[in-house]
Design a protein around this motif. Structure first.
Motif, PDB file in Angstrom:
ATOM      1  N   TYR A 109       0.899  -1.400  -0.043  1.00  0.00           N
ATOM      2  CA  TYR A 109       0.070  -0.101  -0.104  1.00  0.00           C
ATOM      3  C   TYR A 109       0.865   1.210   0.080  1.00  0.00           C
ATOM      4  O   TYR A 109       0.515   2.339  -0.802  1.00  0.00           O
ATOM      5  N   SER A 110       1.842   1.304   0.769  1.00  0.00           N
ATOM      6  CA  SER A 110       2.974   2.473   0.931  1.00  0.00           C
ATOM      7  C   SER A 110       3.553   2.609  -0.236  1.00  0.00           C
ATOM      8  O   SER A 110       3.655   3.747  -0.948  1.00  0.00           O
ATOM      9  N   GLN A 111       3.993   1.470  -0.965  1.00  0.00           N
ATOM     10  CA  GLN A 111       4.876   1.609  -2.170  1.00  0.00           C
ATOM     11  C   GLN A 111       4.067   2.206  -3.383  1.00  0.00           C
ATOM     12  O   GLN A 111       4.496   2.957  -4.315  1.00  0.00           O
ATOM     13  N   TYR A 112       2.874   1.427  -3.595  1.00  0.00           N
ATOM     14  CA  TYR A 112       2.016   1.637  -4.825  1.00  0.00           C
ATOM     15  C   TYR A 112       1.021   2.623  -4.911  1.00  0.00           C
ATOM     16  O   TYR A 112       0.599   3.080  -5.885  1.00  0.00           O
ATOM     17  N   VAL A 113       0.405   2.857  -3.835  1.00  0.00           N
ATOM     18  CA  VAL A 113      -0.783   3.882  -3.422  1.00  0.00           C
ATOM     19  C   VAL A 113      -0.099   5.088  -3.151  1.00  0.00           C
ATOM     20  O   VAL A 113      -0.768   6.134  -3.483  1.00  0.00           O
ATOM     21  N   LYS A 114       0.596   4.910  -2.055  1.00  0.00           N
ATOM     22  CA  LYS A 114       0.968   6.304  -1.573  1.00  0.00           C
ATOM     23  C   LYS A 114       2.126   6.932  -2.201  1.00  0.00           C
ATOM     24  O   LYS A 114       2.023   8.279  -2.420  1.00  0.00           O
ATOM     25  N   LYS A 115       3.062   6.168  -2.549  1.00  0.00           N
ATOM     26  CA  LYS A 115       4.165   6.752  -3.187  1.00  0.00           C
ATOM     27  C   LYS A 115       4.293   6.826  -4.676  1.00  0.00           C
ATOM     28  O   LYS A 115       4.327   7.828  -5.235  1.00  0.00           O
ATOM     29  N   SER A 116       4.046   5.585  -5.585  1.00  0.00           N
ATOM     30  CA  SER A 116       4.008   5.680  -6.978  1.00  0.00           C
ATOM     31  C   SER A 116       2.841   5.876  -7.626  1.00  0.00           C
ATOM     32  O   SER A 116       2.715   6.273  -8.667  1.00  0.00           O
ATOM     33  N   HIS A 117       1.831   5.790  -6.859  1.00  0.00           N
ATOM     34  CA  HIS A 117       0.442   6.041  -7.357  1.00  0.00           C
ATOM     35  C   HIS A 117      -0.120   5.251  -8.470  1.00  0.00           C
ATOM     36  O   HIS A 117      -0.716   5.647  -9.459  1.00  0.00           O
ATOM     37  N   GLN A 118       0.556   3.973  -8.552  1.00  0.00           N
ATOM     38  CA  GLN A 118       0.192   3.123  -9.506  1.00  0.00           C
ATOM     39  C   GLN A 118      -0.963   2.323  -9.316  1.00  0.00           C
ATOM     40  O   GLN A 118      -1.535   1.480 -10.202  1.00  0.00           O
ATOM     41  N   VAL A 119      -1.452   2.228  -8.089  1.00  0.00           N
ATOM     42  CA  VAL A 119      -2.593   1.487  -7.528  1.00  0.00           C
ATOM     43  C   VAL A 119      -3.446   2.465  -6.770  1.00  0.00           C
ATOM     44  O   VAL A 119      -2.870   3.575  -6.108  1.00  0.00           O
ATOM     45  N   VAL A 120      -4.761   2.519  -7.008  1.00  0.00           N
ATOM     46  CA  VAL A 120      -5.488   3.431  -6.397  1.00  0.00           C
ATOM     47  C   VAL A 120      -6.561   2.663  -5.280  1.00  0.00           C
ATOM     48  O   VAL A 120      -6.784   1.635  -5.532  1.00  0.00           O
ATOM     49  N   ASN A 121      -6.923   3.338  -4.156  1.00  0.00           N
ATOM     50  CA  ASN A 121      -7.533   3.023  -3.148  1.00  0.00           C
ATOM     51  C   ASN A 121      -8.869   2.847  -3.422  1.00  0.00           C
ATOM     52  O   ASN A 121      -9.489   3.924  -3.953  1.00  0.00           O
ATOM     53  N   ALA A 122      -9.667   1.815  -3.591  1.00  0.00           N
ATOM     54  CA  ALA A 122     -11.036   1.710  -3.879  1.00  0.00           C
ATOM     55  C   ALA A 122     -12.058   1.550  -3.092  1.00  0.00           C
ATOM     56  O   ALA A 122     -13.124   1.056  -3.243  1.00  0.00           O
ATOM     57  N   GLY A 123     -11.495   1.885  -1.699  1.00  0.00           N
ATOM     58  CA  GLY A 123     -12.765   1.693  -0.560  1.00  0.00           C
ATOM     59  C   GLY A 123     -12.574   0.426   0.153  1.00  0.00           C
ATOM     60  O   GLY A 123     -12.148  -0.485  -0.285  1.00  0.00           O
TER      61      GLY A 123
END
Length: 340
Positions: A109-123
């Motif tokens: 989560y930290s790597q891909y959602v918060k830092k690189s933004h390559q994955v999105v939080n979908a709730g």
């Protein structure tokens, strides 16, 4: 709705690394390449690929999502069975659209959602997950001291098996799971040996056999799980989880598993390539009971994916309508607890 076709990749509940992860992502690539053919894009819309993890609840989420996406939004859908960590890499590489149920994974989560933004939080998905140590309720009634880890520590002789002798047996699922059980046993100075059944299915078979014989068994288990509607299991109280404990190195863990607020994630490209699907996935939310019902229909009643999904849709038409309504907000989730 297409019948569920998935590439079976052996997996665990929490993490797979190294060569296994690379092989899993390579396998997804094969499925993704196949899915981009003319048949998959016959209506001009991209194929949505959903990650199915190794437990029945994950499949339950996906068959219902597939039903809605195909029948209401008219996108083709593929379900691909893959381990949890490789699914993150697959999303980053554009080979996976979304994961409908995440358990922790704070590092990803930290790597891909918060830092690189390559994955999105979908709730949030809806259910709260719980992992812990369990015994059959009939055993806890016979031995009330098993309500806490101290009683389990004292009564280790109850759980000795040929596989664990001369120690008590703690039954885990797949050796590919990343669990805290061996660390807990060592750090709480308990006379137990972790025995891996080999897979979640094999673990359940062993539990069922011992349960029907009313014999002792101590095991790793979790909720939501449709089997909890069939068998009566009781949880053992471990030392309370704290954020401080979560920061310990895995080998030093000496507390209960953390709380899991199950959530969804999607590839950052999905809101652009399939905006209606992205909005639906964000609004998707249901209860543990609803997931367990669909999982039960799949695993016990042996319904096909399309039959189980259609049965849910028939009974929950207004709920599906709300998932597709612009008036329904997305539920936001806080980052998963450190160490999960």
């Amino acid at each position: 709705m297409k019948k569920h076709r998935s590439l079976r990749i052996p997996g665990g509940r929490r993490r797979v690394t190294g060569v296994a992860a690379l092989l899993a992502v390579a396998a997804v690539a094969v499925v993704a390449i196949t899915a981009t053919g003319a048949a998959a894009r016959s209506n001009g819309k991209p194929t949505i690929t959903l990650a199915t993890n190794s437990w029945e609840g994950s499949l339950a989420n996906n068959v219902v999502a597939q039903y809605v996406i195909e029948n209401k939004l008219h996108y083709p859908v593929n379900l691909v069975t893959i381990d949890e960590i490789p699914a993150w890499t697959a999303m980053v590489q554009g080979k996976m659209s979304a994961v409908m149920e995440e358990w922790g994974h704070s590092a990803q989560y930290s790597q891909y959602v918060k830092k690189s933004h390559q994955v999105v939080n979908a709730g949030l998905e809806g259910p709260n997950g719980n992992i812990g140590w369990y015994v059959p309720t009939y055993l806890m009634k016979q031995h009330p001291e098993l309500k806490t880890w101290k009683g389990v520590k004292k009564d280790w002789k109850l759980f000795v098996t040929p596989q664990s002798s001369p120690q008590g047996q703690f039954l885990d699922g797949s050796p590919s799971y990343v669990t805290n059980d061996q660390a807990l046993i060592k750090n709480l100075k308990m006379n137990y040996k972790v025995v891996f059944a080999g897979s979640e299915a094999a673990q359940l078979t062993e539990i069922e056999t011992l349960y029907k014989q009313k014999k002792p068994v101590l095991f790793y288990w979790y909720t939501p799980q449709y089997q909890n509607n069939i068998y009566k299991f009781s949880q053992v109280a471990l030392p309370k989880w704290t954020p401080t404990c979560a920061k310990l190195k895995p080998a030093k863990i000496n507390c209960a598993y953390p709380p899991y607020h199950l959530y969804k994630v999607m590839a950052s490209t999905l809101p652009k390539t399939a905006p209606a699907v992205a909005k639906f996935l964000c609004r998707f939310s249901w209860t543990s009971a609803e997931q367990n019902k669909v999982a039960y229909d799949l695993a016990v009643k042996h319904m096909s994916n399309s039959q189980a999904a259609a049965a849910f849709a028939k009974a929950h038409a207004s709920q599906i309508k709300s998932w597709l309504s612009s008036k329904t907000p997305c539920t936001k989730v806080k980052p998963p607890a450190a160490g999960t």
